[in-house]
Design a protein around this motif. Structure first.
Motif, PDB file in Angstrom:
ATOM      1  N   TYR A 422       0.682  -0.992  -0.088  1.00  0.00           N
ATOM      2  CA  TYR A 422      -0.080  -0.074   0.068  1.00  0.00           C
ATOM      3  C   TYR A 422       1.017   1.132   0.054  1.00  0.00           C
ATOM      4  N   GLY A 423       0.488   2.281  -0.879  1.00  0.00           N
ATOM      5  CA  GLY A 423       1.469   3.488  -0.646  1.00  0.00           C
ATOM      6  C   GLY A 423       2.575   3.332  -1.771  1.00  0.00           C
ATOM      7  N   THR A 424       2.745   1.902  -2.640  1.00  0.00           N
ATOM      8  CA  THR A 424       3.838   2.042  -3.705  1.00  0.00           C
ATOM      9  C   THR A 424       3.134   1.578  -5.053  1.00  0.00           C
ATOM     10  N   SER A 505       0.398   7.879  -4.450  1.00  0.00           N
ATOM     11  CA  SER A 505       0.945   8.463  -2.782  1.00  0.00           C
ATOM     12  C   SER A 505       2.145   9.161  -3.763  1.00  0.00           C
ATOM     13  N   SER A 506       2.702   9.848  -2.731  1.00  0.00           N
ATOM     14  CA  SER A 506       3.662  10.684  -3.169  1.00  0.00           C
ATOM     15  C   SER A 506       5.160   9.864  -3.878  1.00  0.00           C
TER      16      SER A 506
END
Length: 561
Positions: A422-424, A505-506
């Motif tokens: 998650y977030g990748t 995500s950033s």
């Protein structure tokens, strides 16, 4: 004909494909829907679902979803049927060009369509303002309303109705129309009394497909509805997750379940229409239009240009301005905004991320679709049919539902390795794979059914292994269709927003996210520049696919006959 006995290699291949589909599709959807059935805070069964469904915000979003979707379907049906009748029943010199432009809203990303219409209809419109037709300065853009959302979504989904109705009209027997002409029935009456009733099931089917697309649309309601305070289920899910994060998983899972049920009912209704109401037509030569209508053709061009190109022209003109409010002219138009966005590290990264995600998704989808199509032709059993239904689910249900399933399935660390994706970018890849596999599988499967099975059987008898038969015998015959499917995936995934808006995500921004974020921040000229650049990329891919169109199965590219 009796099927040859399955080999050990085929059993292994089926097992690997089942595992792939289970990881990318089945587990996320099961995990999502399981979250919606949690007990409430007081321990009551289905308490979370009941409290979410009865909340004021949910009812308001549900009402907004139904109203905007139904209104947009009315727009899509009206335009799609009228354009399909004109293009199919009249002898037009520019039929191919008109068809491509009519289908352009299907090619252009949702957020780009919304942004283009915002720039065209606003008080600072570079096209309407010089003509004195723009809203007064300081007034709210008229598209920031329920009617505005329905209008733009109606245009965006109009090609879905157009495709369905045009396919029915092209199958219309010429003898039927000729008999009516011989009897002296006027053309208008032939259209209303004979042709329209025959194609009505296709009209209904296309309208139901447009409704399914409308309830799952995120780009248009986000760019038009959030500023206009019009709530729909897709934007409510986005705002809940954006504001409270995964803590609201059970609530947004319930909202996603509502969207999925609405989509399932629409698909079920469409299947009933096509199987129970469809009119069986007598065999015969297809209808060939013979009546020229230069005036109607000119009017068609005017309508199609307004629907497809004028908004994009307004978007391009906005991208050439230094700032909103500056009048467009030779002294003010320049390429500074394009240079600025290309010099922006975040924007460049977004283009790189989108290209990487789109090409990787297309390549993996081809690798999965080819053996799936091979087995689908060679082995017709319940497991493969069930697998095909599961694969179609992420394309049928709204993208928001798929994105939520990915969050819930992959939020926690993965078993054995103890790492969360998650977030990748990995979670984006998995979501794209689940969502876009049908775009490759459909044309590949269609091409596979036209291949000669005796070649594979001869190779098997000669002792050729499974991998060699697929790569040397099966793949060359379906390679053009696989290539076309890959191009369609890249075109669609390049500007994807619905999945990316919830999963980015950033450092892992995408083009669609950048357009949405820049517009949301009020930087309309930069958003327009990014949208124009991404649209040019999509149109270039469409041109490449068109050049290769003669070698593709009929119907692979919707804008080609």
């Amino acid at each position: 004909m009796r099927q040859p006995r399955a080999s050990g290699g085929e059993h292994l291949l089926v097992s690997l494909l089942v595992l792939y589909v289970a990881i990318t599709t089945l587990w996320p959807l099961v995990r999502l829907f399981a979250s919606a059935f949690q007990a409430g805070e007081d321990g009551a069964a289905l308490g979370l679902m009941l409290s979410t469904l009865s909340s004021r915000s949910t009812l308001r979003a549900l009402s907004g979803t139904l109203q905007t979707s139904l209104l947009s379907v009315a727009v899509s049906t009206l335009l799609g049927v009228a354009l399909a009748f004109a293009v199919s029943l009249l002898k037009l010199r520019t039929r191919a060009a008109l068809t491509f432009l009519i289908l352009m809203p299907l090619i252009i990303p949702s957020q780009t369509m919304a942004l283009a219409w915002i720039e065209l209809s606003g008080a600072q419109s570079p096209i309407l303002k010089p003509l004195g037709l723009a809203p007064p300065p300081g007034t709210t853009n008229p598209l920031y309303s329920m009617g505005g959302i329905a209008f733009v979504m109606g245009i965006e989904h109009m090609p879905l109705v157009f495709i369905a109705v045009r396919a029915a009209l092209r199958a219309l027997p010429a003898d039927l129309v000729e008999a009516a002409r011989i009897l002296g029935i006027p053309p208008a009456r032939i259209g209303r009394g004979i042709v329209l009733p025959i194609v009505m099931p296709s009209v209904l089917a296309g309208s139901l497909i447009a409704f399914t697309a409308a309830i799952g649309n995120f780009g248009v309601p986000a760019l038009l509805g959030i500023p206009g305070r019009i709530s729909v289920l897709t934007t409510l899910i986005y705002q809940r997750l954006n504001g409270f994060g995964p803590a609201t998983a059970g609530q947004v899972a319930t909202l996603a379940l509502v969207l999925a049920l609405m989509a399932a009912l629409a698909i079920l209704a469409r299947n009933l229409v096509t199987t129970r109401i469809a009119v069986p037509l007598p065999a015969g030569a297809p209808f060939v239009p013979r009546r020229s209508a230069p005036l109607i053709e000119a009017l068609l061009w005017l309508v199609v240009l307004v629907l497809s190109l004028v908004p994009l022209a307004a978007l391009t003109m906005t991208a050439l301005l230094p700032a909103i409010g500056v009048a467009f002219g030779p002294d003010t138009a320049n390429l500074d905004q394009f240079r600025a966005v290309l010099d922006n590290q975040t924007v460049r990264r977004a283009f790189g991320n989108s290209l990487m995600l789109a090409t990787m998704t297309a390549a993996i989808c081809v690798l999965v679709a080819v053996p799936l199509a091979f087995l689908g032709v060679r082995r017709k059993n319940r497991l493969l049919r069930l697998l095909d239904m599961v694969i179609e689910a992420p394309w049928v249900v709204p993208g928001t539902v798929v994105a939520l399933g990915m969050i819930l399935a992959f939020l926690k660390p993965l078993p054995l390795i103890g790492v969360s994706i998650y977030g990748t970018s990995a979670i984006l890849v998995i979501a794209y794979l689940a969502r876009f596999l049908p775009l490759v599988l459909r044309p590949v499967a269609a091409a596979a059914h036209s291949t000669d099975p005796s070649l594979d059987e001869a190779a098997r008898v000669a002792g050729a292994g499974l991998a060699r038969r697929i790569l040397s015998i099966f793949l060359p015959g379906i390679l053009p269709a696989a290539t076309a499917g890959a191009i369609l995936v890249v075109m669609t995934a390049l500007n994807e927003l619905t999945l990316s808006a919830l999963l980015w995500s950033s450092g892992h921004e995408t083009i669609g996210v950048m357009v949405f974020a820049l517009q949301y921040e009020g930087n309309s000229t930069s958003a327009a520049a990014v949208a124009v650049l991404s649209t040019l990329m999509v149109l270039a891919l469409a041109a490449i696919a068109t050049l290769a169109g003669r070698r593709l199965p009929k119907g692979t590219l919707p804008w080609m006959d």
